[in-house]
Design a protein around this motif. Structure first.
Motif: not given
Length: 86
Positions: A30-39, A64-68
């Motif tokens: 999985a990609k952390n799409d929600a966090m990617r979009s938010a940042t 990246c530490a921001l995208y677990p």
């Protein structure tokens, strides 16, 4: 007769075991799409000096530490949370 009584429970346990085994596999893919979009993450940085490689949060080779759990971070990418490495 006791075999017929336990059959639904056995089926439930088998299906539950398979489902539990699939959770880590799904998490790795999985990609952390929600966090990617938010940042506002982008694959290519508009400023060559501000790339993921130069960011404090970047974890080599592609994390990246921001995208677990997200292991597909482009080293040449950028987001608004960029912080220069000390």
């Amino acid at each position: 007769m006791s075999d017929n009584i336990n059959q639904p429970r056995r089926t439930f346990i088998k299906i539950g075991g398979v489902a539990a085994a699939m959770i880590p596999i799904a998490a790795l893919a999985a990609k952390n799409d929600a966090m990617r979009s938010a940042t506002k993450y982008v694959e290519k940085s508009p400023d060559p000096a501000k790339t993921c490689t130069n960011c404090f949060h970047f974890k080599a080779p592609n994390g990246c530490a921001l995208y677990p759990g997200d292991t597909e971070i482009n080293p040449n990418g950028y987001c608004i949370s960029w912080v220069k490495k000390p």
